[in-house]
Design a protein around this motif. Structure first.
Motif, short mmCIF file in Angstrom:
data_model
loop_
_atom_site.label_atom_id
_atom_site.label_comp_id
_atom_site.label_asym_id
_atom_site.label_seq_id
_atom_site.Cartn_x
_atom_site.Cartn_y
_atom_site.Cartn_z
N ILE A 144 18.97 37.48 32.67
CA ILE A 144 18.56 38.57 33.55
C ILE A 144 19.77 39.43 33.86
CG2 ILE A 144 17.73 39.14 35.88
CD1 ILE A 144 16.02 36.58 35.70
N LYS A 145 19.59 40.75 33.74
CA LYS A 145 20.66 41.70 34.00
C LYS A 145 20.38 42.47 35.28
CE LYS A 145 20.00 43.89 30.15
NZ LYS A 145 18.85 43.09 29.69
N ASP A 146 21.45 43.02 35.85
CA ASP A 146 21.32 43.81 37.08
C ASP A 146 20.36 44.98 36.85
OD1 ASP A 146 22.21 44.36 39.82
OD2 ASP A 146 23.08 46.18 38.97
N GLY A 147 19.41 45.15 37.74
CA GLY A 147 18.44 46.22 37.63
C GLY A 147 17.16 45.85 36.90
N ASP A 148 17.14 44.66 36.25
CA ASP A 148 15.91 44.21 35.61
C ASP A 148 14.79 44.06 36.64
OD1 ASP A 148 17.10 44.10 33.14
OD2 ASP A 148 17.16 41.92 33.00
N LYS A 149 13.56 44.16 36.16
CA LYS A 149 12.40 43.89 37.02
C LYS A 149 11.70 42.65 36.50
CE LYS A 149 11.69 48.64 38.57
NZ LYS A 149 10.74 49.77 38.66
N ILE A 150 11.41 41.75 37.42
CA ILE A 150 10.84 40.46 37.05
C ILE A 150 9.63 40.17 37.91
CG2 ILE A 150 13.02 39.52 36.20
CD1 ILE A 150 13.44 38.16 38.85
N ASP A 151 8.78 39.26 37.42
CA ASP A 151 7.62 38.80 38.18
C ASP A 151 7.86 37.35 38.59
OD1 ASP A 151 6.55 41.26 37.44
OD2 ASP A 151 5.28 40.42 35.87
N LEU A 152 7.53 37.05 39.83
CA LEU A 152 7.71 35.69 40.34
C LEU A 152 6.45 35.24 41.06
CD1 LEU A 152 10.54 37.45 41.27
CD2 LEU A 152 11.35 35.09 41.35
N ILE A 153 6.21 33.94 41.02
CA ILE A 153 5.14 33.36 41.82
C ILE A 153 5.76 32.54 42.94
CG2 ILE A 153 4.91 31.35 40.27
CD1 ILE A 153 1.91 31.35 41.05
N VAL A 154 5.27 32.75 44.15
CA VAL A 154 5.69 31.97 45.31
C VAL A 154 4.62 30.92 45.57
CG1 VAL A 154 6.20 32.01 47.78
CG2 VAL A 154 6.99 33.87 46.31
N LYS A 155 5.03 29.67 45.55
CA LYS A 155 4.07 28.58 45.73
C LYS A 155 4.18 28.02 47.14
CE LYS A 155 3.64 27.32 40.89
NZ LYS A 155 3.59 26.23 39.90
N GLY A 156 3.73 28.83 48.10
CA GLY A 156 3.57 28.32 49.45
C GLY A 156 2.19 27.68 49.56
N GLU A 157 1.64 27.69 50.75
CA GLU A 157 0.28 27.16 50.91
C GLU A 157 -0.72 28.00 50.11
OE1 GLU A 157 -1.10 25.68 54.73
OE2 GLU A 157 0.90 26.03 55.53
N LYS A 158 -0.40 29.30 49.97
CA LYS A 158 -1.17 30.19 49.10
C LYS A 158 -0.24 30.63 47.98
CE LYS A 158 -3.47 33.45 51.19
NZ LYS A 158 -3.69 34.59 52.12
N GLU A 159 -0.74 30.69 46.75
CA GLU A 159 0.09 31.13 45.64
C GLU A 159 -0.06 32.63 45.48
OE1 GLU A 159 -0.80 28.85 42.16
OE2 GLU A 159 0.21 27.08 42.93
N VAL A 160 1.06 33.34 45.54
CA VAL A 160 1.08 34.79 45.45
C VAL A 160 2.10 35.20 44.40
CG1 VAL A 160 1.53 36.95 46.67
CG2 VAL A 160 0.37 35.08 47.85
N ILE A 161 1.73 36.15 43.55
CA ILE A 161 2.63 36.68 42.54
C ILE A 161 3.20 38.02 43.00
CG2 ILE A 161 2.80 37.59 40.18
CD1 ILE A 161 0.69 35.55 39.36
N PHE A 162 4.49 38.16 42.89
CA PHE A 162 5.17 39.41 43.20
C PHE A 162 5.65 40.02 41.88
CE2 PHE A 162 5.33 37.01 47.09
CZ PHE A 162 5.10 37.96 48.08
N CYS A 163 5.19 41.23 41.59
CA CYS A 163 5.49 41.88 40.31
C CYS A 163 6.53 42.98 40.50
CB CYS A 163 4.21 42.48 39.72
SG CYS A 163 2.93 41.27 39.36
N GLY A 164 7.32 43.19 39.45
CA GLY A 164 8.30 44.28 39.47
C GLY A 164 9.40 44.09 40.48
N VAL A 165 9.79 42.84 40.73
CA VAL A 165 10.85 42.55 41.70
C VAL A 165 12.20 42.90 41.09
CG1 VAL A 165 11.95 40.72 43.04
CG2 VAL A 165 9.46 40.71 42.73
N ILE A 166 13.03 43.58 41.86
CA ILE A 166 14.32 44.07 41.36
C ILE A 166 15.36 42.95 41.36
CG2 ILE A 166 16.21 45.70 41.78
CD1 ILE A 166 14.05 47.45 43.20
N ALA A 167 16.08 42.82 40.27
CA ALA A 167 17.16 41.84 40.16
C ALA A 167 18.49 42.50 40.51
CB ALA A 167 17.22 41.27 38.75
N ARG A 168 19.23 41.86 41.39
CA ARG A 168 20.57 42.30 41.73
C ARG A 168 21.53 41.21 41.27
NH1 ARG A 168 19.50 44.39 47.95
NH2 ARG A 168 18.14 46.14 47.42
N VAL A 169 22.33 41.54 40.27
CA VAL A 169 23.19 40.54 39.63
C VAL A 169 24.64 40.95 39.82
CG1 VAL A 169 23.72 39.34 37.48
CG2 VAL A 169 21.38 40.13 37.91
N GLY A 170 25.47 40.01 40.26
CA GLY A 170 26.89 40.32 40.43
C GLY A 170 27.67 39.11 40.89
#
Length: 201
Positions: A144-170
């Motif tokens: 993953i590079k700085d500025g990439d956009k990624i999708d993640l799933i959060v597995k709390g009590e409810k599963e929710v997907i967050f799309c287009g999340v910005i990556a900050r790498v440094g």
């Protein structure tokens, strides 16, 4: 929701940190609100190296409401920035746009009240875009590079997907997925939970 996605394929595990409403202040505005030459008093280190929660709090006033006891985060920045959830922005009557941190041009302002009195800021109120911090080594390991956009799933009590999340790498970053309180509540997630990368642009 996660039906039909590759949720079971753990491409990368990222710890989750919930970011409550907070304020970043310029030194100029610290001087106005607390007195000339005032220095913020650190009470707790944050997940990102060199950043901390300060002892000081402010009152934020919008067109329709007031929020008291809003924590200041240090150290001082070049520009003052008020980060709110969408729910809090509506309570205040502030049309805070969704922005990356530091992108403040054209954003609405508010009134900040400190020990030395009120300060009107003409811009600086935002709802922060969802983002993940990666140390350089984590980024290399996960491709993953700085500025990439990624999708993640959060597995709390409810599963929710967050799309287009910005990556900050440094080199000054530490692996952490930042959600605001609205986003965390939607997933019924808490600090210490994990998100999992499921897609990269």
């Amino acid at each position: 929701m996660c039906d039909g996605c590759a949720c079971g394929q753990k491409e990368g595990q990222v710890p989750l940190g919930i970011s409550n409403r907070h304020i970043h202040l310029s030194q100029e505005h610290i001087d106005v609100l607390f007195g000339e030459g005032y220095q913020l008093q650190e009470i707790k280190d944050l997940s990102q190296p060199g950043q901390y929660a300060a002892n000081e709090v402010l009152t934020v006033v919008g067109n329709k409401g007031v929020l008291q006891g809003i924590r200041i985060l240090g150290p001082a920045r070049k520009q003052t920035q008020v980060e709110l959830s969408q729910t809090e922005a509506r309570q205040l009557g502030i049309k805070a746009p969704l922005r990356e941190s530091g992108n403040l041009a054209g954003t609405p302002g508010c009134v900040l009240i400190g020990p030395k009195g009120p300060l009107v800021i003409n811009e600086g109120c935002i709802v922060a875009k969802t983002h993940v911090h990666f140390h350089t080594e984590d980024g290399q390991r996960m491709n993953i590079k700085d500025g990439d956009k990624i999708d993640l799933i959060v597995k709390g009590e409810k599963e929710v997907i967050f799309c287009g999340v910005i990556a900050r790498v440094g080199d000054t970053h530490k692996l952490d997925f930042h959600l605001d309180t609205d986003e965390a509540n939607a997933a019924m997630a808490k600090n210490g939970d994990f998100a999992y990368i499921i897609n990269r642009d």
